[in-house]
Design a protein around this motif. Structure first.
Motif, PDB file in Angstrom:
ATOM      1  N   HIS A 293     -12.516 -97.119 -39.398  1.00 33.88           N
ATOM      2  CA  HIS A 293     -12.060 -97.796 -40.613  1.00 33.88           C
ATOM      3  C   HIS A 293     -13.244 -98.408 -41.330  1.00 33.88           C
ATOM      4  CE1 HIS A 293      -7.915 -97.147 -39.524  1.00 33.88           C
ATOM      5  NE2 HIS A 293      -8.239 -97.508 -38.286  1.00 33.88           N
ATOM      6  N   LYS A 294     -13.054 -98.667 -42.612  1.00 35.62           N
ATOM      7  CA  LYS A 294     -14.117 -99.260 -43.425  1.00 35.62           C
ATOM      8  C   LYS A 294     -14.624-100.559 -42.775  1.00 35.62           C
ATOM      9  CE  LYS A 294     -15.127-101.118 -47.970  1.00 35.62           C
ATOM     10  NZ  LYS A 294     -14.559-101.677 -49.201  1.00 35.62           N
ATOM     11  N   ILE A 295     -15.932-100.646 -42.623  1.00 31.20           N
ATOM     12  CA  ILE A 295     -16.525-101.854 -42.050  1.00 31.20           C
ATOM     13  C   ILE A 295     -16.449-102.969 -43.096  1.00 31.20           C
ATOM     14  CG2 ILE A 295     -18.636-102.861 -41.087  1.00 31.20           C
ATOM     15  CD1 ILE A 295     -19.450 -99.917 -40.329  1.00 31.20           C
ATOM     16  N   LYS A 296     -15.876-104.099 -42.732  1.00 29.53           N
ATOM     17  CA  LYS A 296     -15.658-105.203 -43.669  1.00 29.53           C
ATOM     18  C   LYS A 296     -16.742-106.267 -43.551  1.00 29.53           C
ATOM     19  CE  LYS A 296     -12.460-105.326 -45.867  1.00 29.53           C
ATOM     20  NZ  LYS A 296     -12.340-104.698 -47.231  1.00 29.53           N
ATOM     21  N   LYS A 297     -17.013-106.921 -44.689  1.00 28.80           N
ATOM     22  CA  LYS A 297     -17.965-108.042 -44.661  1.00 28.80           C
ATOM     23  C   LYS A 297     -17.380-109.232 -43.905  1.00 28.80           C
ATOM     24  CE  LYS A 297     -18.988-108.576 -48.990  1.00 28.80           C
ATOM     25  NZ  LYS A 297     -19.557-109.066 -50.260  1.00 28.80           N
ATOM     26  N   ASN A 298     -16.054-109.486 -44.155  1.00 27.27           N
ATOM     27  CA  ASN A 298     -15.334-110.486 -43.371  1.00 27.27           C
ATOM     28  C   ASN A 298     -15.958-111.867 -43.327  1.00 27.27           C
ATOM     29  OD1 ASN A 298     -13.192-108.955 -42.633  1.00 27.27           O
ATOM     30  ND2 ASN A 298     -14.085-108.240 -40.704  1.00 27.27           N
ATOM     31  N   ALA A 299     -16.609-112.306 -44.384  1.00 26.84           N
ATOM     32  CA  ALA A 299     -17.204-113.646 -44.346  1.00 26.84           C
ATOM     33  C   ALA A 299     -17.574-114.071 -45.752  1.00 26.84           C
ATOM     34  CB  ALA A 299     -18.447-113.643 -43.468  1.00 26.84           C
TER      35      ALA A 299
ATOM     36  N   ALA B  16     -22.282-113.617 -43.873  1.00 24.34           N
ATOM     37  CA  ALA B  16     -21.806-112.368 -43.290  1.00 24.34           C
ATOM     38  C   ALA B  16     -22.670-111.947 -42.103  1.00 24.34           C
ATOM     39  CB  ALA B  16     -21.814-111.265 -44.339  1.00 24.34           C
ATOM     40  N   GLN B  17     -22.033-111.308 -41.158  1.00 21.05           N
ATOM     41  CA  GLN B  17     -22.727-110.643 -40.064  1.00 21.05           C
ATOM     42  C   GLN B  17     -23.246-109.314 -40.617  1.00 21.05           C
ATOM     43  OE1 GLN B  17     -22.682-111.173 -36.520  1.00 21.05           O
ATOM     44  NE2 GLN B  17     -21.771-113.215 -36.637  1.00 21.05           N
TER      45      GLN B  17
END
Ligand code: CTP
Ligand code: CA
Length: 227
Positions: free
Chosen positions: A112-118, A123-124
């Motif tokens: 799945h699309k890698i998310k920034k999530n931050a 961000a990591q």
């Protein structure tokens, strides 16, 4: 109908050609690729078809029309390209590797699309682990009864030196050198043919003119191959 104005120096011969870049997926929406246009390989496919050859062109993602009379197989990754080429190699007289194959691919493509999530700045940053791709040209050249293998070498410096080294490392009779990336995507090019006997330079011309010269050279080599 293919042009009748070229001498049919490859009548009855089968050529397998790779062209363009490869695309190595990072996730479903991103990938690693390069700026190869595929123009040189497509020009060689056209010139070989004009010369009477049965031509199969295995192409990475490019924006080019298929030359008349040429059978085209579209692929994405280096491993797809090898899977397309390998079963056809033994039944071809010539293998011309013009593709700019990615040397490495992401070791594991994400499902799945890698998310920034931050929040921005927190961000990591993902770290891509890479794996080496198969060397398609070297694989074909190492087959028990290989077709006449022609490699390309795009170099930014010491062209002839690197071309000679590649010829020996991949164990192929002919390497065609060009000074990239200055030539990437352009219509003109200068090529140098490097074989066991030495070098021959083809003077600067458009890629179709150079392709026709290369086809004549290959036809000549086929008359004594295998030795
Ligand atoms: N080639 C191939 N498969 C690969 C890499 C290269 O078939 N995985 C072929 C190319 O199509 C070309 C020749 O090998 O005909 C030389 O490619 P090049 O990238 O110049 O050589 P490398 O051995 O990959 O060395 P480097 O990129 O470090 O110069
Ligand atoms: Ca490479």
């Amino acid at each position: 109908v293919v042009s009748h104005f070229q001498p049919k120096v490859l009548a009855g011969r089968k050529l397998l050609i790779t062209a363009g870049p490869t695309y190595e997926a990072i996730d479903p929406v991103r990938g690693i690729t390069n700026r190869s246009s595929g123009k040189m390989g497509f020009a060689i496919a056209r010139a070989a078809a004009e010369a009477g050859a049965d031509v199969t062109l295995v192409a990475g993602p490019v924006h080019l029309p298929t030359p008349q009379g040429v059978r085209r197989i579209d692929v994405m990754s280096a491993r797809d390209m090898l899977d397309a080429v390998l079963p056809l190699a033994a039944s071809n007289d010539v293998f011309v590797a013009t593709a700019a194959v990615a040397d490495w691919r992401p070791a594991q493509a994400a499902d799945h699309k890698i998310k920034k999530n931050a929040a921005p700045g927190e961000a990591q940053v993902p770290h891509l682990a890479l794996a080496e791709n198969p060397d398609i040209l070297a694989t074909i050249a190492a087959l028990p009864h290989p077709p006449l293998c022609v490699g390309f070498a795009a170099e930014s410096q010491d062209l002839v030196k690197h071309a000679r080294e590649k010829r020996q490392r991949k164990n192929v009779p002919l390497i065609v050198g060009n000074l990239g990336p200055a030539t990437f995507g352009q219509d003109d090019n200068t090529l140098v043919l490097v074989d066991a006997r030495g070098e021959r330079e083809l003077s600067r011309a458009d890629k179709l003119t150079l392709a026709r010269e290369l086809v004549r050279d290959i036809a000549q080599r086929l008359t004594t191959y295998p030795a």
